[in-house]
Write a protein that holds these residues in place. Structure first.
Motif, PDB file in Angstrom:
ATOM      1  N   ASN A 246      13.083   6.434   7.777  1.00 45.41           N
ATOM      2  CA  ASN A 246      12.307   5.913   6.649  1.00 45.41           C
ATOM      3  C   ASN A 246      11.418   7.019   6.091  1.00 45.41           C
ATOM      4  O   ASN A 246      10.624   7.614   6.822  1.00 45.41           O
ATOM      5  CB  ASN A 246      11.438   4.730   7.090  1.00 45.41           C
ATOM      6  N   LEU A 247      11.572   7.266   4.804  1.00 44.57           N
ATOM      7  CA  LEU A 247      10.750   8.258   4.114  1.00 44.57           C
ATOM      8  C   LEU A 247       9.614   7.507   3.419  1.00 44.57           C
ATOM      9  O   LEU A 247       9.853   6.666   2.555  1.00 44.57           O
ATOM     10  CB  LEU A 247      11.602   9.010   3.088  1.00 44.57           C
ATOM     11  N   ILE A 248       8.377   7.787   3.814  1.00 44.74           N
ATOM     12  CA  ILE A 248       7.214   7.051   3.312  1.00 44.74           C
ATOM     13  C   ILE A 248       6.602   7.810   2.137  1.00 44.74           C
ATOM     14  O   ILE A 248       6.338   9.013   2.242  1.00 44.74           O
ATOM     15  CB  ILE A 248       6.155   6.869   4.420  1.00 44.74           C
ATOM     16  N   PHE A 249       6.370   7.101   1.024  1.00 45.63           N
ATOM     17  CA  PHE A 249       5.855   7.805  -0.155  1.00 45.63           C
ATOM     18  C   PHE A 249       4.876   6.958  -0.958  1.00 45.63           C
ATOM     19  O   PHE A 249       4.825   5.729  -0.841  1.00 45.63           O
ATOM     20  CB  PHE A 249       7.018   8.250  -1.058  1.00 45.63           C
TER      21      PHE A 249
ATOM     22  N   PHE B 116       0.802  -1.217   0.000  1.00 47.76           N
ATOM     23  CA  PHE B 116       0.000   0.000   0.000  1.00 47.76           C
ATOM     24  C   PHE B 116       0.842   1.277   0.000  1.00 47.76           C
ATOM     25  O   PHE B 116       0.378   2.325  -0.430  1.00 47.76           O
ATOM     26  CB  PHE B 116      -0.936   0.011   1.212  1.00 47.76           C
ATOM     27  N   ARG B 117       2.048   1.198   0.503  1.00 45.64           N
ATOM     28  CA  ARG B 117       2.935   2.351   0.528  1.00 45.64           C
ATOM     29  C   ARG B 117       4.368   1.847   0.457  1.00 45.64           C
ATOM     30  O   ARG B 117       4.640   0.673   0.716  1.00 45.64           O
ATOM     31  CB  ARG B 117       2.721   3.177   1.799  1.00 45.64           C
ATOM     32  N   SER B 118       5.274   2.734   0.105  1.00 46.84           N
ATOM     33  CA  SER B 118       6.677   2.346  -0.012  1.00 46.84           C
ATOM     34  C   SER B 118       7.524   3.195   0.928  1.00 46.84           C
ATOM     35  O   SER B 118       7.115   4.283   1.342  1.00 46.84           O
ATOM     36  CB  SER B 118       7.156   2.505  -1.454  1.00 46.84           C
ATOM     37  N   ALA B 119       8.701   2.672   1.258  1.00 48.42           N
ATOM     38  CA  ALA B 119       9.572   3.367   2.206  1.00 48.42           C
ATOM     39  C   ALA B 119      11.005   3.358   1.699  1.00 48.42           C
ATOM     40  O   ALA B 119      11.499   2.335   1.214  1.00 48.42           O
ATOM     41  CB  ALA B 119       9.502   2.702   3.577  1.00 48.42           C
ATOM     42  N   ILE B 120      11.660   4.503   1.807  1.00 46.22           N
ATOM     43  CA  ILE B 120      13.078   4.639   1.471  1.00 46.22           C
ATOM     44  C   ILE B 120      13.834   4.880   2.772  1.00 46.22           C
ATOM     45  O   ILE B 120      13.521   5.810   3.514  1.00 46.22           O
ATOM     46  CB  ILE B 120      13.313   5.817   0.506  1.00 46.22           C
ATOM     47  N   GLU B 121      14.809   4.029   3.047  1.00 45.73           N
ATOM     48  CA  GLU B 121      15.614   4.191   4.260  1.00 45.73           C
ATOM     49  C   GLU B 121      16.786   5.117   3.951  1.00 45.73           C
ATOM     50  O   GLU B 121      17.614   4.823   3.088  1.00 45.73           O
ATOM     51  CB  GLU B 121      16.128   2.833   4.740  1.00 45.73           C
TER      52      GLU B 121
ATOM     53  N   THR C  77     -13.331   8.438   3.751  1.00 42.01           N
ATOM     54  CA  THR C  77     -13.277   8.517   5.213  1.00 42.01           C
ATOM     55  C   THR C  77     -13.791   9.868   5.701  1.00 42.01           C
ATOM     56  O   THR C  77     -14.534   9.958   6.684  1.00 42.01           O
ATOM     57  CB  THR C  77     -11.831   8.306   5.703  1.00 42.01           C
ATOM     58  N   GLU C  78     -13.403  10.919   4.992  1.00 38.23           N
ATOM     59  CA  GLU C  78     -13.836  12.270   5.364  1.00 38.23           C
ATOM     60  C   GLU C  78     -15.357  12.402   5.280  1.00 38.23           C
ATOM     61  O   GLU C  78     -15.997  12.971   6.174  1.00 38.23           O
ATOM     62  CB  GLU C  78     -13.162  13.284   4.446  1.00 38.23           C
TER      63      GLU C  78
ATOM     64  N   ARG D 265      -1.286   5.200  -6.916  1.00 38.64           N
ATOM     65  CA  ARG D 265      -1.469   5.018  -5.470  1.00 38.64           C
ATOM     66  C   ARG D 265      -1.891   6.326  -4.801  1.00 38.64           C
ATOM     67  O   ARG D 265      -2.608   6.300  -3.801  1.00 38.64           O
ATOM     68  CB  ARG D 265      -0.186   4.488  -4.826  1.00 38.64           C
ATOM     69  N   VAL D 266      -1.432   7.438  -5.336  1.00 45.67           N
ATOM     70  CA  VAL D 266      -1.835   8.734  -4.780  1.00 45.67           C
ATOM     71  C   VAL D 266      -3.332   8.940  -4.999  1.00 45.67           C
ATOM     72  O   VAL D 266      -4.054   9.392  -4.102  1.00 45.67           O
ATOM     73  CB  VAL D 266      -1.035   9.884  -5.421  1.00 45.67           C
ATOM     74  N   LEU D 267      -3.808   8.591  -6.196  1.00 52.00           N
ATOM     75  CA  LEU D 267      -5.235   8.741  -6.496  1.00 52.00           C
ATOM     76  C   LEU D 267      -6.076   7.836  -5.599  1.00 52.00           C
ATOM     77  O   LEU D 267      -7.128   8.248  -5.092  1.00 52.00           O
ATOM     78  CB  LEU D 267      -5.497   8.414  -7.969  1.00 52.00           C
ATOM     79  N   LYS D 268      -5.624   6.597  -5.400  1.00 48.72           N
ATOM     80  CA  LYS D 268      -6.365   5.673  -4.541  1.00 48.72           C
ATOM     81  C   LYS D 268      -6.358   6.153  -3.093  1.00 48.72           C
ATOM     82  O   LYS D 268      -7.356   6.020  -2.378  1.00 48.72           O
ATOM     83  CB  LYS D 268      -5.759   4.271  -4.642  1.00 48.72           C
ATOM     84  N   TRP D 269      -5.224   6.697  -2.667  1.00 48.86           N
ATOM     85  CA  TRP D 269      -5.118   7.228  -1.303  1.00 48.86           C
ATOM     86  C   TRP D 269      -6.081   8.405  -1.118  1.00 48.86           C
ATOM     87  O   TRP D 269      -6.767   8.505  -0.089  1.00 48.86           O
ATOM     88  CB  TRP D 269      -3.678   7.660  -1.051  1.00 48.86           C
TER      89      TRP D 269
END
Length: 412
Positions: free
Chosen positions: A237-240, A135-140, A256-257, A245-249
């Protein structure tokens, strides 16, 4: 050797020939979360449009002649495709890729290259690893922390480069090419074979990589950096999110809002304050409820102590209550001469139980009561308490206790 999926990341299907097909097993995770072992076949093709995992990128899914491929792994210069149906060696087959999954991986992987390059260029922050999550990715990044200003600057810069529609191209270099020394990368796997692939974002980055990538940054659409989290070994960790995925998020966030607006009866800008008020009200109600339960427990304890039925086994069940409620009753009664069996919870489901009384009797009976109620518990000094999964068997536990008391009385 570069696979067809690496030479043309946008290819969605490919005709090739089966080289071999051998029985194999695949360990996977079932729908219940438990590990399962599937029996099937490891199929090797002359070439493939399905990417085997590597470079931090998960493997593709797809089909071979409409037969599902459940896993693709690299073994030297070949890719192993796990299927549950055999394929004849020498036969021609049509391989199709799950394009939605593939393009998502391309967007996240190219997005990672771009963020890594910009973070290094702007702030000398080196990437030590990355993870392409579901669902999301992370860069260390090799830094103990990042400021909000740094995160914002990186996000602004990467999106500017996306709007600039910078080309992304892939080159292949031989191992002895002097240019290899000038290319960034975290090393090659031990079983690497063939030329080295170099992914180049024009004017931004040049990096060794085996993954599939977009051909132009415009295909990333947009990158959203969600924030940072504390990583291992004093890293960050930088979460991006990138692309679709941005559109789905955004779609999930908007849903939710809307739901919160309907529940809280206020606009989105007031959601946080409304939830804080609800939390404060809930805390007050919980405190009042706890005080009432304590008062009730004391009252029940005195009633039981003064009951004409006092003695032998004293039994009480309530639907509402908790461990503290039962312990208050036991403390108020304070008798080590009588067995006290207290239970709380739904009679048709699970709940909590407490057995108090003579230490020797409780030590003997506690585990047996837990077994009858199909639960677990522990105890000491005349108390045994735990969780029960079958409160419906409470009468059996009561009978066990009463039989024990009757037997003890007969012995005396």
């Amino acid at each position: 050797m570069a696979f067809w999926c690496q030479r043309d990341s946008y290819a969605r299907e490919f005709t090739t020939t089966v080289v071999s097909c051998c029985p194999a097993e695949l360990q996977t995770e079932g729908s219940n979360g438990k590990k399962e072992v599937l029996s099937g076949f490891q199929v090797v093709l002359e070439d493939t449009v399905l990417f085997p995992e590597g470079g931090g990128q998960p493997d593709d899914r797809g089909t071979i002649n409409d037969i599902s491929v459940l896993r693709v792994t690299r073994r030297g210069e070949q890719a192993d495709h796990f299927t549950q149906t055999p394929l004849d060696p020498g036969s021609q087959v049509l391989v199709r890729v799950d394009w939605e999954r593939r393009f998502d991986h391309m967007q996240q992987h190219s997005g990672q290259h771009l963020i890594t390059a910009v973070a290094d260029h702007l702030f000398k922050l080196k990437t030590t690893s990355w993870e392409l999550g579901r669902f999301r990715s992370a860069i260390e990044l090799d830094t103990p922390s990042m400021t909000a200003e740094q995160v914002a600057a990186i996000e602004q810069s990467v999106n500017e480069k996306i709007r600039d529609r910078l080309p992304v191209n892939v080159r292949e270099l031989s191992l002895d090419d002097p240019e290899v020394e000038q290319v960034s990368g975290r090393g090659l796997p031990d079983d690497h074979a063939g030329p080295i692939r170099v992914v180049n974002i024009e004017g931004v980055d040049s990096n060794m990589c085996c993954g599939t990538h977009v051909s132009n940054l415009s295909d990333l659409q947009v990158i959203k950096i969600l924030g940072t989290e504390k990583g291992k070994k004093n890293r960050t960790n930088l979460i991006f999110l990138s692309g679709n995925r941005v559109l789905k998020w955004m779609e999930r966030s908007h849903g939710t809002e809307k739901a919160l607006t309907a529940l809280l009866k206020c606009g989105a800008e007031d959601h946080v304050e409304a939830v804080k008020k609800l939390q404060n009200s809930t805390k007050i109600l919980q405190k009042n409820n706890l005080n009432l339960l304590r008062d009730l427990a004391v009252h029940i304890a005195h009633s039981l102590r003064n009951s004409p039925d006092w003695g032998g086994v004293v039994i009480l069940h309530r639907k509402e209550g908790d461990s503290e409620f039962m312990n208050i009753i036991a403390n108020e009664i304070g008798s080590e001469e009588t067995l006290l069996f207290l239970t709380v919870g739904d009679e048709k489901g699970g709940g909590l139980f407490l057995l108090a009384g003579p230490p020797a009797s409780v030590e003997t009976l506690g585990p047996r009561v837990a077994e009858v109620l199909e639960g677990k518990g522990a105890g000491k000094k005349g108390r045994f308490q735990g969780k029960a999964t079958k409160m419906s068997r409470r009468m059996e536990a009561q009978a066990l206790l009463q039989d024990y008391i009757s037997t003890q009385s007969a012995k005396e």
